[in-house]
Write a protein that holds these residues in place. Sequence first.
Motif, PDB file in Angstrom:
ATOM      1  N   LEU A 160       0.873  -1.179   0.000  1.00 41.05           N
ATOM      2  CA  LEU A 160       0.000   0.000   0.000  1.00 41.05           C
ATOM      3  C   LEU A 160       0.902   1.218   0.000  1.00 41.05           C
ATOM      4  O   LEU A 160       1.663   1.437   0.958  1.00 41.05           O
ATOM      5  CB  LEU A 160      -0.914  -0.001   1.232  1.00 41.05           C
ATOM      6  CG  LEU A 160      -1.946   1.124   1.304  1.00 41.05           C
ATOM      7  CD1 LEU A 160      -2.986   0.955   0.202  1.00 41.05           C
ATOM      8  CD2 LEU A 160      -2.627   1.166   2.670  1.00 41.05           C
TER       9      LEU A 160
ATOM     10  N   ALA B  95       1.415  -3.750   3.175  1.00 42.25           N
ATOM     11  CA  ALA B  95       0.098  -3.381   3.691  1.00 42.25           C
ATOM     12  C   ALA B  95      -0.219  -4.172   4.959  1.00 42.25           C
ATOM     13  O   ALA B  95       0.271  -5.287   5.159  1.00 42.25           O
ATOM     14  CB  ALA B  95      -0.973  -3.633   2.631  1.00 42.25           C
TER      15      ALA B  95
ATOM     16  N   VAL C  25      -7.061   0.532   5.308  1.00 42.14           N
ATOM     17  CA  VAL C  25      -6.814   1.747   4.537  1.00 42.14           C
ATOM     18  C   VAL C  25      -7.458   2.915   5.273  1.00 42.14           C
ATOM     19  O   VAL C  25      -8.532   2.780   5.864  1.00 42.14           O
ATOM     20  CB  VAL C  25      -7.374   1.634   3.103  1.00 42.14           C
ATOM     21  CG1 VAL C  25      -6.609   0.604   2.307  1.00 42.14           C
ATOM     22  CG2 VAL C  25      -8.860   1.290   3.124  1.00 42.14           C
TER      23      VAL C  25
ATOM     24  N   LEU D 121      -2.816   0.513  -4.208  1.00 43.98           N
ATOM     25  CA  LEU D 121      -2.750  -0.840  -3.676  1.00 43.98           C
ATOM     26  C   LEU D 121      -2.267  -1.776  -4.781  1.00 43.98           C
ATOM     27  O   LEU D 121      -2.887  -1.843  -5.855  1.00 43.98           O
ATOM     28  CB  LEU D 121      -4.132  -1.278  -3.171  1.00 43.98           C
ATOM     29  CG  LEU D 121      -4.237  -2.683  -2.588  1.00 43.98           C
ATOM     30  CD1 LEU D 121      -3.425  -2.795  -1.304  1.00 43.98           C
ATOM     31  CD2 LEU D 121      -5.693  -3.051  -2.325  1.00 43.98           C
TER      32      LEU D 121
END
Length: 650
Positions: free
Chosen positions: A114, A119, A133, A140
Motif C-alpha cells: 500500500l 500493507a 486503509v 494498492l
Amino acid sequence: MRTQTWMRHALLGLLGLSFMLPLHAATRDQGDGAMNPDEDAQIGDPISDRWLKRLEQQHWPAPKCLPNCVNIANAQVSASGNTGKLALEVHVQAGVFMLPLPFAPSWAPRTITLDGKPAAVRMDAEGKLQAKVSSGVHKLEMEGQLVDSQWSLSLPAPAYAVRYGTLDGWESQKVNLPASSLNLTRRVQAQQESSVGRQADFPLFARLTRTVNIAESGWTVHNTLQRLSPGGFAKSIEITLLPDERPLTAGMEVQAGKVIARLGANEDQLEWDSTLKPVNAFTLRAASGFTLAEVWKIDASSRFETFFKGIPQVFGEPGDQAVFLPFPNEALEVRVNLPKPVAGLDWAIESSRLTLRPGDERMAGVLTLAIRSLSAQIQNVEFPKDTRIRTLKIGGRAEPADWRDGKLYLQLKPGRQEVVIEFETPAKLGFVSQSPSIKLGASSVNARVMMAIPYSRWPLFSFGPAVGPAVLIWGLLAFLVVAAWMLSRYQPGNAFRLRYWEWLALLAPLCALQAWQALVVVIAVLAMQGRERIEAQSMRYWAFNLMQLVLGLLALFFLVSMIAGVKTGLLGVPDMMVSGGGSSNWQWMWYQDRQGMDYVSAGMVSLPMWSWKGLMLIWSFWIASRVIVWGKQAWAAFSKGGMWRGEAGV
C-alpha cells in the motif's frame, strides 16, 4: 343556577384539556427523540436488540458517505506466464476501513503493498484477505501466482477505469464500466506450455486459532490449524510456541521454540494441545506474513483476573471467551492475577428459617439452616439455657444432639447440607410475645421467621424486620373516625339522627368482621333518614311504592347485618387485615436479607381472645338496645305519608 355552574365546570375542563394535549404531544415527541426503550418492556427484562441498535446509532453514528466511502478510480491488470499483477487506485473519503481484497480461487497473492509499503493485511472469519486503509488516495498493488487457465477477480468496489498492462500468454475479456469484476483467459499455446506450472505448488493460506485455557487445574493451549487455500499438496508450516509451552499431542515436531505443523495432501485441518506454565504475564505475537491468519481466544476461570494490553478485543462473539483478531506482527500482552485469599470463615449460612408455634407455657420451634462448608468441622448454635432439643437432622439424617451449656454442636461435612433443629423453650403467652434469642456461629443471609398465631390470642401489632406483617385494621379505624364525624355532620333526617359516638360504635366492630356489612349499614341508615324529608304526596304511586320496597329491603339487610355481626363477633374471630411478606391473619412471616450472629428478633403484641369476646358481648347488648330506639324512629320515617299506595292514590 345549576345550568350556569355546569357550564362553568365544562369550560374549565375544556380549557385544561387544551393545555394537556400539547403537553402530551411534546412529551411523546421528546421521548421518541431520546430513544426510549420499548413501551412494553418491564423492569428486569434483557435489553432488546432494537434498543442497542438505537444506542449504537446515537453514540457511534455511521459515516455519512456510506455506502460510497471507498471508490476505485483506476484498476490496472498485468499477467505473464504464471504471475499476475493487480494495481488499484483507491479513494477513501473518511475514516479507517477494512478493505476486502480482490479474491480469486486460482490466484494466490505473494506480496501486497500500500503506497509502496507492506500493507496491514489480515484474514476475516471466512478466510478472505482484508487491508487496512485510511482516508485519502492510495495505490494498492498485489502480485501472486496463477494456477489455472482462467483468472477471474471480484473487485471490492466498482472500478471506473480499467487498463491492461503486459498480457503475455493471456487474453482479456470486454468489461462494462464501472467494472465490478475482471476476467482473463490463458491462450491455448500458453496453456499447453504452462501445464507443468498449473501443477506447481500452490502457496499455503491457513488460519491458526489459539485458545488459551486458564483454570485452577492447569493452563492449556488448544491449537487449530485450518487450510484456506486449495488442497492437493502436502504442506508444512512453522508456528512459534509461547514461552514455556509444551505440545502434548503425539507426532508434533518441535525445533528451536517452533512447532512444525504438517498438513497432508487431503487434510484441511490439524489440531494439537499443549500445556502452559502458569505465569503472571505472557505475550502473544502474530506471524509476520499475511498467509497465516491468527485468532486468539483467552478462556479464563472466574477466579482469575485477566488484563489485556495491545490490540482491542472483538466484542459480540458468542461465549465468555475474550477474542482477538491480530494483524501481522501485532502483539497482545496478557496479565493474569489470581485473587489473594483473605482471612475469613470456611463455612457460610446461605439461608435460614425459624418456624415458631407459641403455646401457653412453652414455645415450639424449628430452625432450618442451609450451610455450605469447605471442610469437615464442628460448629455450634446457641439457644436459651432452658431449651430442650427434640431432634437434630443434618443432610436428612438424624444425628445425636450434642447439647452442652446452652450450645448445640453440629458435625458439618464438606459441601452443602441442610440442618434441621426442633426445639422447645419456656415462653408464656403474654401481652408481648417474641422469638427466642438464638446465636449462630456466623453472620448469614436470607433469614426468615414464621410465627403461627394461636386462636386464643387477639393480635394487635407486630414488630421485627421491615419486610413482614402489617396490621391494616388500624388504618381503617382511623378512616372510620373521620368518616363517623362526617356522617354525624351530614344527616338528612330530623328525628332519626345518630350522634358521632353512635356512628363510631356502630361501624368499628363491623369493620373488624366484614367491611361490606358496615357499608350496607351506612346506606340503610342514610336512606331511612332521607325518607323522613321526602314529601310522599307529590310522588307518583309507582315511584312511591318502589321507594318503599327498596327501603324495606335495606331495613332487612340492616337487621341481617346486625344479627350476623353479633353472631360472628361472639362466635368467630376478628379480621385484623394482616398483610405483607406473605403473611395472613394467623400466619405471620418476616424476612431479613442480612443478619449478624444474633438471629433476627420478631414478635407480636396481643390480648387474650376473651377480651375481644367481652367487647363484642358489650357491643351486642348496646346494639340490641339501640336497634329498638332506631327502629321506632325508622318506622316513623318509613310510614310518613303512608306505607303503600294504590293506583287511585289509596
